[in-house]
Write an enzyme that holds these catalytic residues in place. Structure first.
Site, PDB file in Angstrom:
ATOM      1  N   GLY A  76       0.822  -1.219   0.000  1.00  0.00           N
ATOM      2  CA  GLY A  76       0.000   0.000   0.000  1.00  0.00           C
ATOM      3  C   GLY A  76       0.847   1.256   0.000  1.00  0.00           C
ATOM      4  N   ALA A  77       2.018   1.170  -0.665  1.00  0.00           N
ATOM      5  CA  ALA A  77       2.975   2.290  -0.630  1.00  0.00           C
ATOM      6  C   ALA A  77       2.696   3.332  -1.701  1.00  0.00           C
ATOM      7  CB  ALA A  77       4.394   1.743  -0.781  1.00  0.00           C
ATOM      8  N   SER A  78       1.628   3.124  -2.498  1.00  0.00           N
ATOM      9  CA  SER A  78       1.368   4.074  -3.578  1.00  0.00           C
ATOM     10  C   SER A  78       0.507   5.251  -3.142  1.00  0.00           C
ATOM     11  CB  SER A  78       0.687   3.339  -4.742  1.00  0.00           C
ATOM     12  OG  SER A  78      -0.449   2.649  -4.267  1.00  0.00           O
ATOM     13  N   GLY A  79       0.126   5.310  -1.866  1.00  0.00           N
ATOM     14  CA  GLY A  79      -0.675   6.452  -1.417  1.00  0.00           C
ATOM     15  C   GLY A  79      -0.893   6.432   0.077  1.00  0.00           C
TER      16      GLY A  79
ATOM     17  N   SER B 165      -7.177  -0.882  12.655  1.00  0.00           N
ATOM     18  CA  SER B 165      -7.962   0.345  12.784  1.00  0.00           C
ATOM     19  C   SER B 165      -8.631   0.303  14.148  1.00  0.00           C
ATOM     20  CB  SER B 165      -9.036   0.370  11.689  1.00  0.00           C
ATOM     21  OG  SER B 165     -10.032   1.324  11.982  1.00  0.00           O
TER      22      SER B 165
ATOM     23  N   TYR C 132     -15.671  -4.088   7.109  1.00  0.00           N
ATOM     24  CA  TYR C 132     -14.391  -3.453   7.463  1.00  0.00           C
ATOM     25  C   TYR C 132     -14.000  -3.800   8.902  1.00  0.00           C
ATOM     26  CZ  TYR C 132     -10.879   0.322   7.844  1.00  0.00           C
ATOM     27  OH  TYR C 132      -9.713   1.048   8.016  1.00  0.00           O
ATOM     28  N   CYS C 133     -14.948  -3.595   9.839  1.00  0.00           N
ATOM     29  CA  CYS C 133     -14.648  -3.848  11.259  1.00  0.00           C
ATOM     30  C   CYS C 133     -14.232  -5.298  11.478  1.00  0.00           C
ATOM     31  CB  CYS C 133     -15.863  -3.541  12.129  1.00  0.00           C
ATOM     32  SG  CYS C 133     -16.283  -1.794  12.208  1.00  0.00           S
TER      33      CYS C 133
ATOM     34  N   SER D 220     -12.864  -7.370   9.373  1.00  0.00           N
ATOM     35  CA  SER D 220     -11.531  -7.656   8.807  1.00  0.00           C
ATOM     36  C   SER D 220     -10.437  -7.065   9.699  1.00  0.00           C
ATOM     37  CB  SER D 220     -11.417  -7.114   7.381  1.00  0.00           C
ATOM     38  OG  SER D 220     -11.317  -5.708   7.363  1.00  0.00           O
ATOM     39  N   LYS D 221     -10.678  -5.888  10.232  1.00  0.00           N
ATOM     40  CA  LYS D 221      -9.651  -5.253  11.077  1.00  0.00           C
ATOM     41  C   LYS D 221      -9.526  -5.969  12.432  1.00  0.00           C
ATOM     42  CE  LYS D 221      -8.192  -2.198   8.160  1.00  0.00           C
ATOM     43  NZ  LYS D 221      -6.836  -2.304   7.599  1.00  0.00           N
TER      44      LYS D 221
END
Ligand SMILES: NC(=O)c1ccc[n+]([C@@H]2O[C@H](COP(=O)([O-])OP(=O)(O)OC[C@H]3O[C@@H](n4cnc5c(N)ncnc54)[C@H](OP(=O)(O)O)[C@@H]3O)[C@@H](O)[C@H]2O)c1
Length: 253
Positions: free
Chosen positions: A16-19, A144, A157-158, A160-161
């Site tokens: 995820g280094a592109s942003g 997160s 999302y929750c 997965s985190k």
């Protein structure tokens, strides 16, 4: 007494280094000596990250990390220069914002695929003998606050985190004999493309409530990146199995 808060001669993989947080983390890690291996899908944006970095011994791989079979070869190529890894930080992630009545298995699968499985797959290849420093190192996963506290319409999302935090603890115990530390960093809302996309969808009063929930205001990518730098450095050598909240007070309430 030695200053342990540096990454001189350390090789770190960053997904995820592109942003967003990943890009800023790459810049900050390089500023304290790290050689970085950057992964993202968008080659142009990865090159942009590279231009903002210190030092010259970095590598770039444009790769969709959900193509799991390609990750083994990617990691092999990244260590072909003879220098093994000292750490990694899995920043790649997506946020799915949908109510339960609309959520389909595919939404959960996509979320888990990028946020969780690809991160653990990368870790699996990175820590292999000859790929990783035999004296140990540090693995980090961007979770997160949503991995510990809920938020409406974010079940995919929750969950997965939260899975990342559970897996991190298991890996911390599994890899401690190899002196490989494993931790998660859990931000609240940080101003990046991801959070801007979310803020663009909410009403003014919802936006106000989000701001109010952050006693120190919203975070900047640097606020998270420096914490990653600390957890990757030997300055944190006795920290493993920890979920470190970097949230401006979000979860203190
Ligand atoms: N921003 C926040 O408020 C916040 C809060 C808490 C936690 N986090 C977590 O922090 C991490 C970084 O978030 P961010 O805000 O920096 O997000 P972002 O700006 O949206 O960046 C996400 C990164 O993930 C990469 N990515 C996504 N899918 C990928 C795939 N299939 N293969 C390879 N790379 C992929 C993207 O690269 P490409 O597009 O080039 O593939 C991009 O570099 C995420 O895990 C997020 O959940 C963020």
């Amino acid at each position: 007494m030695n200053n342990l808060f540096n990454l001189k001669n350390k090789k770190i993989l960053i997904s995820g280094a592109s942003g967003g947080i990943g890009r800023t983390t790459a810049k900050i890690l390089s500023s304290i000596g790290a050689d970085c291996v950057l992964i993202g899908r968008d080659e142009k944006r990865l090159e942009e990250t590279l231009r903002g970095m210190h030092g010259g011994n970095h590598q770039v791989f444009a790769q969709d990390i959900t193509e799991y079979d390609a990750l083994k070869e990617l990691v092999k190529q990244a260590v072909a220069d003879g220098k093994p890894f000292d750490g990694m930080v899995h920043c790649a992630g997506i946020e799915t914002v949908l109510p339960l009545k609309i959520l389909k298995p595919e939404h959960f699968e996509k979320s888990f695929s990028i946020n969780v499985i690809a991160g653990f797959e990368l870790a699996k290849h990175v820590i292999k003998k000859k790929h990783f420093n035999e004296n140990g190192g540090s693995l980090l996963f961007l979770s997160s606050v949503m991995g510990s506290v809920g938020s409406p319409v974010k079940a995919a999302y929750c969950s997965s985190k939260g899975a990342l935090i559970g897996g991190m603890k298991a890996l911390a115990l599994e890899l401690a004999p190899k002196k490989i530390r494993v931790n998660t960093v859990s931000p609240a809302m940080v101003v990046t493309g991801m959070s801007k996309a979310l803020l663009a969808k909410v009403t003014d009063s919802e936006k106000e409530a989000i701001l109010k929930a952050h006693p120190l205001g919203l975070g900047e990518p640097e606020d998270v990146a420096w914490v990653c730098a600390f957890l990757l450095s030997d300055a944190s050598r006795w920290i493993t199995g920890t979920d470190l909240k970097v949230d401006g007070g979000y979860t203190a309430q």
